[in-house]
Design a protein around this motif. Structure first.
Motif, PDB file in Angstrom:
ATOM      1  N   CYS A 148       0.853  -1.182   0.000  1.00 32.84           N
ATOM      2  CA  CYS A 148       0.000   0.000   0.000  1.00 32.84           C
ATOM      3  C   CYS A 148       0.894   1.238   0.000  1.00 32.84           C
ATOM      4  N   CYS A 197       4.051   0.276   5.299  1.00 33.89           N
ATOM      5  CA  CYS A 197       4.242  -1.175   5.352  1.00 33.89           C
ATOM      6  C   CYS A 197       5.599  -1.637   4.836  1.00 33.89           C
ATOM      7  N   CYS A 224      -2.099  -5.096  -0.464  1.00 32.38           N
ATOM      8  CA  CYS A 224      -0.817  -4.942   0.234  1.00 32.38           C
ATOM      9  C   CYS A 224      -0.485  -6.250   0.955  1.00 32.38           C
ATOM     10  N   CYS A 235      -0.651  -5.347   5.038  1.00 27.94           N
ATOM     11  CA  CYS A 235      -1.866  -4.960   5.757  1.00 27.94           C
ATOM     12  C   CYS A 235      -3.158  -5.312   5.015  1.00 27.94           C
ATOM     13  N   ARG A 249      -4.618  -3.788   2.565  1.00 27.03           N
ATOM     14  CA  ARG A 249      -5.350  -2.718   1.876  1.00 27.03           C
ATOM     15  C   ARG A 249      -5.007  -2.725   0.384  1.00 27.03           C
TER      16      ARG A 249
HETATM   17 ZN    ZN Z   1       0.026  -1.906   3.731  1.00 26.50          ZN
END
Ligand code: ZN
Ligand code: A5A
Length: 464
Positions: free
Chosen positions: A418, A422, A447, A450, A452
């Motif tokens: 993302c 990260c 991602c 995470c 996203r």
């Molecule tokens: Zn991320």
């Protein structure tokens, strides 16, 4: 080779008589005659590619006055811990301290300022092949991390618009692609993260190859310098509309790391298999003589002449050694093709060619020798390149979720991230470093950290 790549490399370059690293200054090595020929052939390829695209060769001085070196703040910060100083001439302290160039921006750009007056003086596209000096603090290794980089090919350009500089970056990437392709060296191309951007550049694009131990090696970089240097060096021009602007600049460089890569990516337990385009000897002829037969030697002389006339770099080994010893000797030097000429061959008007890469033996009628050898060299080039690319591609692994990652110990990991923080977590949890964003990749999926929506595709690896 995978386990002890470092040892393999040091042994191989000495046994192949490419380099002698025993020079009594750390990080400095001697190019031996065979290595020098290899080096010159590699340089001739990049020189041709650059000249085809309108670059002109120049030669700037090695010494840079302190004030020029100190002009671009980021540049100094990047290099101050790596430069060698010249402070005395004979018994006297110098009034102006001098730097041994670690790269030539600050040597060239004061002169660019004198040369550029109007838009008609642009673009400037020059390059030089020189030694640069960097007091590297990481462990030095012949060709790969040296303190005198003896084969530093640096190109420097200046343009009247940002767009033109941008296009120049693209052209440079294309030139390097072709260069590595001619040597069969596989690569990944990434836009480097902020912390790894060249000192003084707006952004940097880098080529990395993968070594047998699973670590990547940066083998070339292309930098967009924007107006960072032109503003501090006063490289200004008059535009067609009468206004003034500072030039937009790029620079790009490679070094003997490329030669190291060519040795390594095609090598095997025995040593290198040099890419035919740059092999100092492409074909070695070994007569196999029993008692005092004259035919094999006479035929060998004739074959040598024919190959040389056909533009092949050939060598006839007439030393008083056993054929087996000669075979071994030339294999360790990475000569692509060996031709064996025995009494039987002489009688039957054919010879045996042996490929260094596959060890395959091929019978060639003498009348077809030149054609067959030429075809064989091209075939080898294509197959060596393909094998090297396959090896790299096998070791680029797509990682969907960071949790899957743990199993990979070497090679290149490719993952979506993302736009948030990260990247750091990915680095901490894997021990890999972000090489950069894959050039021209389109973000897709989620991602890996995470979950996203992804905004970029990054490549991660352990690096030299
Ligand atoms: Zn991320
Ligand atoms: N002025 C720009 C072009 C420049 O200096 N870029 S650079 O610092 O990235 O160097 C260009 C290339 O030289 C690198 O990509 C790397 O392949 C090679 N190089 C840099 N330092 C080296 C060293 N100490 N030994 C061998 N090669 C080196």
């Amino acid at each position: 080779m995978e386990d002890s790549f470092g040892e393999w490399f040091s042994r191989v370059i000495r046994e192949a008589e490419i380099m002698d690293p025993r020079y009594p200054v750390k990080g400095l090595c001697v190019w031996l005659p065979y290595g020098m020929k290899l080096r010159n052939l590699v340089i001739s390829i990049i020189r041709r590619l650059l000249e085809e695209r309108g670059h002109h060769e120049v030669l700037f001085p090695l010494l840079i006055p302190e004030d020029a070196f100190n002009r671009e703040a980021e540049h100094i910060r990047g290099f101050e811990n790596e430069v060698y100083w010249v402070t005395r001439g004979g018994g006297e302290e110098l009034d102006v301290k001098l730097v041994l160039r670690p790269t030539s921006e600050t040597s060239m750009y004061p002169m660019f300022a004198l040369w550029v007056r109007s838009h008609a003086d642009l673009p400037i596209k020059v390059f030089q092949v020189v030694s640069v000096f960097r007091h590297e603090t990481k462990m030095t290794k012949p060709m790969i991390r040296v303190r005198e980089v003896t084969t530093f090919k640096e190109a420097h350009t200046a343009h009247s618009t940002r767009e033109e500089a941008e296009a120049q970056v693209r052209e440079a990437v294309e030139i390097y692609r072709k260069f590595f392709d001619e040597l069969g060296i596989p690569y990944v191309i990434t836009k480097r993260p902020e912390w790894d951007t060249f000192a003084g550049a707006e952004y940097s694009i880098a080529f990395d190859t993968l070594l047998p131990d699973g670590k990547t090696l940066q083998i070339g970089t292309v930098h967009n310098l924007g107006q960072n240097f032109s503003k501090v060096f006063g490289i200004e021009f008059q535009k067609p509309d009468g206004g003034h602007d500072h030039v937009y600049q790029t620079c790009y460089g490679i070094s003997e790391r490329v030669i190291a890569a060519a040795i390594v990516v095609h090598g095997d337990e025995l040593g290198p298999c040099l890419p035919p385009k740059v092999a100092p000897i492409q074909v070695v002829i070994v007569p196999i003589v029993f008692k005092d037969e004259r035919e094999p030697t006479e035929l060998s002389h004739a074959l040598l002449q024919e190959l040389e006339r056909g533009g092949i770099r050939a060598h006839l080994d007439l030393r008083n050694l056993r054929p087996g010893n000669k075979f071994y000797y030339w294999e360790r030097r990475g000569v692509p093709i060996r031709i064996e000429v025995g009494p039987k061959e002489a009688r039957w008007r054919k010879v045996t060619a042996v490929r260094r890469d596959t060890r395959k033996r091929i019978e060639i009628p003498i009348e077809e020798l030149l054609d067959k050898i030429k075809t064989l060299l091209v075939e080898m080039e294509v197959e060596m390149k393909k094998r090297a690319w396959d090896k790299l591609n096998e070791r680029v692994r797509k990682v969907g979720k960071l949790d899957d990652f743990e199993k990979i110990t070497g090679g290149i990991a490719k993952m979506s991230l993302c736009g948030g923080g990260c990247a750091r977590e990915a680095e901490e949890r894997t021990g890999f470093k972000i090489l950069g964003e894959e050039l021209d990749s389109k973000p897709s999926g989620r991602c890996a950290v995470c979950g996203r929506a992804a905004e970029r595709t990054v490549l991660m690896a352990r690096s030299y």
